[in-house]
Each structure stands twice: as C-alpha cells, then as structure tokens.
Design a protein around this motif. Structure first.
Motif, short mmCIF file in Angstrom:
data_model
loop_
_atom_site.label_atom_id
_atom_site.label_comp_id
_atom_site.label_asym_id
_atom_site.label_seq_id
_atom_site.Cartn_x
_atom_site.Cartn_y
_atom_site.Cartn_z
N PRO A 17 36.11 23.77 1.06
CA PRO A 17 36.81 24.98 1.50
C PRO A 17 37.57 25.70 0.38
O PRO A 17 38.80 25.73 0.36
CB PRO A 17 37.78 24.44 2.57
CG PRO A 17 38.07 23.05 2.13
CD PRO A 17 36.80 22.55 1.48
N ARG A 70 26.65 27.34 -3.29
CA ARG A 70 27.83 26.92 -2.53
C ARG A 70 28.25 25.54 -3.01
O ARG A 70 27.46 24.82 -3.62
CB ARG A 70 27.55 26.93 -1.03
CG ARG A 70 26.45 26.00 -0.62
CD ARG A 70 26.08 26.19 0.86
NE ARG A 70 24.97 25.35 1.21
CZ ARG A 70 25.07 24.12 1.71
NH1 ARG A 70 26.24 23.60 1.94
NH2 ARG A 70 23.99 23.42 1.98
N LYS A 116 29.30 18.17 3.35
CA LYS A 116 30.21 19.11 3.99
C LYS A 116 30.64 20.18 3.00
O LYS A 116 30.82 19.90 1.81
CB LYS A 116 31.45 18.39 4.53
CG LYS A 116 31.15 17.48 5.68
CD LYS A 116 32.41 16.82 6.19
CE LYS A 116 32.08 15.91 7.37
NZ LYS A 116 33.29 15.25 7.87
N PRO A 117 30.82 21.43 3.45
CA PRO A 117 31.24 22.50 2.54
C PRO A 117 32.65 22.27 2.01
O PRO A 117 33.52 21.76 2.71
CB PRO A 117 31.17 23.76 3.40
CG PRO A 117 31.03 23.31 4.81
CD PRO A 117 30.61 21.88 4.82
N THR A 158 34.49 16.91 -6.03
CA THR A 158 33.54 16.89 -4.91
C THR A 158 32.74 15.59 -4.83
O THR A 158 32.03 15.39 -3.85
CB THR A 158 32.56 18.08 -5.00
OG1 THR A 158 31.86 18.02 -6.24
CG2 THR A 158 33.31 19.39 -4.90
N VAL A 162 29.48 21.73 -2.06
CA VAL A 162 29.50 20.72 -0.99
C VAL A 162 30.00 19.40 -1.57
O VAL A 162 29.88 19.15 -2.76
CB VAL A 162 28.10 20.52 -0.36
CG1 VAL A 162 27.63 21.78 0.33
CG2 VAL A 162 27.09 20.04 -1.38
N TYR A 163 30.58 18.58 -0.68
CA TYR A 163 31.01 17.25 -1.09
C TYR A 163 29.79 16.35 -1.19
O TYR A 163 28.93 16.35 -0.30
CB TYR A 163 32.01 16.68 -0.10
CG TYR A 163 33.36 17.35 -0.18
CD1 TYR A 163 34.21 17.08 -1.24
CD2 TYR A 163 33.78 18.25 0.79
CE1 TYR A 163 35.46 17.70 -1.34
CE2 TYR A 163 35.02 18.86 0.72
CZ TYR A 163 35.85 18.58 -0.36
OH TYR A 163 37.07 19.18 -0.45
#
Length: 168
Positions: free
Chosen positions: A88, A77, A85-86, A132, A79-80
């Motif tokens: 989007p 996934r 945080k994910p 990111t 994330v930042y």
C-alpha cells in the motif's frame, strides 16, 4: 659435476627453498581461506534510508558483510514476496530492488533489519519505500514514484551499502 658433496649441497639447498616456500605459502593460503569464508557468509540487510539532494533523491540499503548482487527493475506494481498481496504505497511508477544472496534475519531467524517496513516519503521523486521480502536468500524492497524514475544504482564500501540515485 657428479661429485657426492655437490649433490648433497643441491639437495640441502632444495630442501631449504622448499621449506621457505611452504612457510610463505601457508599464511597466504590461510588468508585466502579467511577471505573466502568472509565472502561466503550471507550478507545481512540491516537498514534502509533515504535522502534528498539538489539534483537527485537517494535510497541507501545498509549491509553487514559484503554487497551482494543487486538488481533494480521497473515493475507495474509492488507486491509482497510470498503472499503476492499489494504493497500500500502511493505512486504510479515502481522500482523493485532485489539483493541476493542476502538476509534480513540471522541464522536463528531473529530479525536484524532495523529500518522501516513501509514508509511514505515526501521527497520530490521518491514517494515511498517498503521491505517486500526476506525469503530464501533474497531481500527485496519496493520504491514508489509519481513520475517515471530515471535512476542509477551502485555499491559503496566501508561501510557496505547499495545505493539507488533517482534523478529529479
């Protein structure tokens, strides 16, 4: 030969050769110092762009300076950096593109990155890209895909850039 005149000529010739060698070495040393200084400045990430080609989609990260070490890693996934945080972006598969040393800001902290921070894309393979992270000498991007990406990554020069090609 142990003649005083001969010794004087040898000493004079040695001095001339030594002086010539030093004068030739000085510009070379200056050039080497300039080259070292140019490559020790942190490269700046100024843009990210993409395009579709008949057999692949391409991500290009534009740089000022030189192309730093870059890694492309499949991740579960996006994330930042920092917050965790994910990101989007739609997709099932993700690549993390990390450049080091690099910065997307100048020494005063001003933003030099002019590209998108978060963008959905409708290419056959590439579905999105995001900046990111820009922290402590690392600049990180995430790329999103609906299907498993098969890719190759490499630097290009004049102008300096890092490229990721994703096979269709």
């Amino acid at each position: 030969m142990n003649h005083p005149h001969f010794r004087r000529i040898v000493a004079l010739a040695s001095g001339v050769l030594l002086t010539a060698g030093l004068s030739l070495a000085a510009p070379a040393a200056a050039a080497a110092t300039a080259a070292t200084t140019a490559t020790t400045q942190t490269p700046l990430v100024v843009n990210a762009r993409w395009g579709g080609h008949p057999t692949y989609d391409r991500i290009v990260i534009d740089l000022q300076g030189y192309v730093p070490t870059a890694t492309v890693t499949p991740v579960p996934r996006l994330v930042y950096d920092g917050s965790g945080k994910p990101v989007p972006l739609p997709g099932k598969y993700f690549l993390e593109i990390r450049l080091h040393p690099a910065a997307a800001h100048d020494e005063a902290g001003g933003n030099v990155y002019l590209g998108p921070k978060l963008r959905q894309i409708s290419l056959p393979k590439l579905k999105g890209i995001a900046l990111t992270g820009d922290f402590e000498g690392y600049v990180t991007f995430g790329a999103a895909f609906d299907t498993l990406p098969y890719y190759r990554a490499f630097p290009l020069h004049s102008p300096e850039r890092f490229v990721v090609d994703i096979a269709r």
